[in-house]
Design an enzyme around this catalytic site. Structure first.
Site, PDB file in Angstrom:
ATOM      1  N   ASP A 536      23.737  53.093   7.751  1.00  0.00           N
ATOM      2  CA  ASP A 536      23.906  52.758   6.501  1.00  0.00           C
ATOM      3  C   ASP A 536      22.276  52.646   5.840  1.00  0.00           C
ATOM      4  OD1 ASP A 536      22.628  50.083   6.975  1.00  0.00           O
ATOM      5  OD2 ASP A 536      24.438  50.079   8.194  1.00  0.00           O
ATOM      6  N   GLU A 616      22.992  82.062  27.599  1.00  0.00           N
ATOM      7  CA  GLU A 616      22.983  80.902  26.912  1.00  0.00           C
ATOM      8  C   GLU A 616      21.650  80.300  26.595  1.00  0.00           C
ATOM      9  OE1 GLU A 616      27.538  79.168  27.933  1.00  0.00           O
ATOM     10  OE2 GLU A 616      25.929  78.980  29.547  1.00  0.00           O
TER      11      GLU A 616
END
Ligand code: DGJ
Length: 749
Positions: A536, A616
């Site tokens: 928030d 990777e």
């Protein structure tokens, strides 16, 4: 001047660049709301408020017994009160000394000042004196002398208006606040939908659009935190509103505790929206002379769709809510060991993870849960913030130094508000846990909460955290919180004041965070509550980024990050690349796609690099380089949602404010056989300028694609890109992604 005041007619018009908001103290001294929307002049819009008798809607006594037209029950008001003739949802509800619940607010006076007000102990939008104005309006109940000061902060350049209310007991006896909302907005005309953001653990902030029908609709939290389940953010919009067109109002509550966001379409189809602390768990006694400060709400209006509304919020959050060194400083690319090891690690393992990461350009190593007390699983140890030197193989200081020697900064996880029953802290202070004597407390993740509504408990946490942060070279903290709160009770308050617990808990949290921010200004704090359970605007005042979700699956994240982006900028959304099969969903997505999705956030990794192949690792290295190179564009650029994840191919764009470069990312949620092409318009470029449009090379494109015209760079004008757009290649396999980099070649004079 942003605020224009017609003293004679007592009209207050707040102007921002593109919006206006108007209210007026009418002949009955009631503060009525007359307008909020696209920018207008200072005309008196009370002409829109037509008084007319409505059956069973009462009339003001002081208006004379013959006048049946003036009724509070349908009057658009700035701050409505319970119990005196307004039968809709109301902003303020009190209990007077005689037990009655009536309140009558009447206009008294106003004050206008330069700059933006701040709130003691609560988060609030801040601004330089030249960037904002504050209007304060005093209202009073002439019978009880309860005073309400409504404050409006106006930030013209940002199209943001903030609101809060301060309630002061000017009477001679105690008054109990039973509901004290931060704002009330009445919109007389129009037919609206509203957007709310619901969710659950690992699937936060899903978008829900519902029609406002007669009656009350509400979202909120009584969980002690703002919650995974409903976000303290909502949008009211016209029926035709989409990303690029239509009117909409956004409301973001700067509060991390229990909230209620409610709307009502009344008997004559007017819309009321109220936002504030949830009243179910709240009551607050005001002794004579005492004041209560509500948290702040910020609002914006956009006449051109949700996209502009979001960008207004992104800017105000980035520049006027997030604070401190990390507001503008480039944040480090991090690696967190949680999904790589969970509780199963040693100091040596962490150092080797940090070394692997350092070689790929990652800059910060974060040691997650399990480094302290007796904590090899989540059943014990919370509260014992003393390093487990046996597990770490050395002191915390030495571990930090070893990580630094690997060229990495050192970060650490805490859950300061939690306490395990199996902990030394609980054994020493059982009364510090939130629970009710004589009852069995509800356990969640087998833990309780610490009663940080109490100052002595706050001080203990501050002391413990400061001591750890001073003893080791720590530059980052992940601040976690892993349960909803119930069995609310504090020994710090008597029976009559228990209704203050939930709010005092939040005030305690803010005090601890504020203290840490002041003492360790270089510290980057990332908020977290089992992922995005406390995401928030209030938390962002203390922690400029928040772990967005415990769901690290790239495809799950498309929805979560899209919903989150309605209010919050990408610079606040913690997002990591994790291993496949994904630990939450089992999905196997390409590493390239995982990188691109995490880059629409603060960007980092959360896996054990030692289990990756050399190819990777090379890809990780490329991703980190790419992110650093385009950091400003991604983190500070304007954000456009071009296509929703619900459409199978999610597309978003970052464009710098000057329109010099843009990055468009598209991710397929699934492959569709022989699929139609996707066309998106590119926004925010200069119409007359010429751009190079480059489709970035994918690790896994098939030979057909290499020969297709889609693979070739194109030269196009900003105007063509905005009006006609670009074509996104289809997906050759599930979860494939594409990225376009668009850069300015030349500008026409
Ligand atoms: C919940 C967080 O969201 C996770 O990332 C992790 O930190 C765990 N808690 C640790 O207990």
């Amino acid at each position: 001047m942003a605020v224009s005041i017609d003293r004679e007619n007592r009209i207050f018009t707040l102007h921002t660049k593109n919006t206006s908001y108007q209210m007026k103290a009418d002949e009955m001294d009631v503060l009525i709301h007359t307008y909020y929307g696209a920018r207008i002049d200072d005309s008196d819009l009370s002409q829109l408020v037509i008084h007319c008798g409505r059956g069973f809607s009462g009339n003001l006594y002081e208006n004379g017994k013959g006048d049946r037209n003036y009724t509070l029950d349908v009057l658009p008001q700035e701050y409505s009160c319970f119990g005196t003739g307004d039968y809709r949802i109301t902003a303020l509800r009190v209990k007077n000394p005689d037990g009655s619940q009536a309140c009558t607010l009447r206009y008294k006076k106003y004050e206008l000042s330069q700059g933006k007000y701040s709130l003691d102990g609560l988060p609030a939008v801040y601004a330089d004196p030249g960037e904002a104005e504050t209007l304060s309006i005093w209202m009073e109940d002439p019978f009880s002398h309860l005073e309400v000061i409504l404050r409006y902060g106006v930030l013209p350049e940002l199209d943001i208006i903030t609101r809060e209310a301060e309630i002061v007991n000017r009477g001679g006896s105690p008054v109990v606040l039973k509901k004290a909302a931060s704002m009330n907005l009445d919109i007389q005309y129009g037919d609206f939908d509203w957007l709310t953001f619901h969710g659950r653990h690992t699937m936060e902030r899903n978008i829900q659009r519902t029609e406002l029908e007669h009656g009350v609709q509400a979202v909120g939290s009584v969980r002690g935190t703002s919650s995974h389940h409903y976000n303290p953010f909502a949008v009211l919009c016209e029926k035709n509103t989409d990303e690029d067109k239509g009117g909409c109002y956004g409301f973001s509550f700067l509060y991390s505790g229990e909230f209620l966001l409610e709307t009502e379409k009344d008997q004559i189809s007017q819309t009321r929206l109220i936002c504030g602390i949830h009243p179910d768990d709240f009551s607050w006694t005001l002794e004579p002379g005492e004041a209560f400060q509500t948290p702040e709400v910020m609002m914006t209006y956009s006449g051109s769709g949700f996209g502009q509304m979001s960008r207004n919020f992104h800017k105000v959050i980035r520049e006027h809510i997030c604070r401190g060194e990390w507001k503008k400083k480039r944040r480090p690319v991090l690696i967190n060991n949680w999904e790589g090891t969970y509780f199963n690690f040693t100091g040596d393992k962490l150092v080797s993870m940090a070394k692997d990461a350092g070689k790929l350009g990652i800059e910060l190593f974060v040691m997650d849960d399990g480094w302290f007390g007796k904590r090899d699983d989540d059943n014990s140890g919370l509260g014992d913030w003393f390093p487990n030197e046996k597990k770490l193989g050395c002191t915390l200081k030495r571990l930090g130094e070893r990580i630094n020697e690997a060229g990495m900064q050192f970060g650490i996880w805490f859950e300061p508000e939690g306490i395990s029953e199996d902990s030394d802290l609980f054994r020493a202070h059982p009364d510090w846990a939130v629970r009710i004597d004589g009852r069995r407390p509800d356990l969640s993740r087998n833990q309780l909460m610490l009663d940080i509504s109490r100052k002595d408990v706050q001080d203990y946490i501050i002391e413990r955290l400061c001591s750890i942060l001073s003893e080791a070279p720590i530059t980052y903290v992940k601040w976690d919180m892993n349960r909803s709160i119930c069995d609310k009770y504090t020994k710090g308050l008597d029976a009559d004041h228990q209704g203050e617990f939930s709010h005092r808990f939040v005030l305690g949290l803010y005090r601890i965070l504020e203290t840490l921010n002041r003492r360790f200004p270089y510290l980057l704090i990332e908020g977290c509550s089992g992922g995005g359970g406390r995401f928030d605007a209030g938390m962002l005042y203390y922690t400029p980024q928040i772990w967005c979700s415990d769901n690290t699956d790239a495809i799950g994240r498309l929805d979560i990050q899209c919903g989150t982006s309605f209010c919050y900028p990408v610079s606040t959304m913690g997002a990591h690349v994790s291993a496949v099969p994904n630990h939450q969903t089992g999905r196997v997505t390409p590493l390239q796609t995982r990188g691109r999705v995490a880059m629409a956030g603060t960007f980092g990794y959360e896996l054990d690099l030692s289990s990756m192949t050399e190819e990777e690792k090379e890809e990780v290295k490329r991703q980190v380089e790419f992110f650093k190179k385009h950091y400003d564009l991604i983190q500070y650029g304007e954000y456009y949602r071009l296509r929703s994840p619900k459409e199978g191919c999610s597309v978003w764009e970052f464009v710098d404010e000057e329109g010099k470069e843009a990055l468009v990312t598209a991710v397929y949620s699934y492959v569709i056989s022989n699929s139609p092409f996707v066309n998106v318009k590119v926004h925010g470029l200069k119409p007359d300028a010429v751009y190079r449009v480059q489709l970035l090379k994918n690790e896994d494109t098939d030979p057909w694609f290499e020969q297709s015209e889609l693979a070739r760079d194109r030269i196009l004008s900003g105007n063509a890109l905005e009006q006609a757009g670009i074509v996104i290649p289809g997906a050759g396999k599930d979860y494939q992604s594409w990225q376009f980099y668009i850069s300015l070649l030349e500008e026409q004079e």
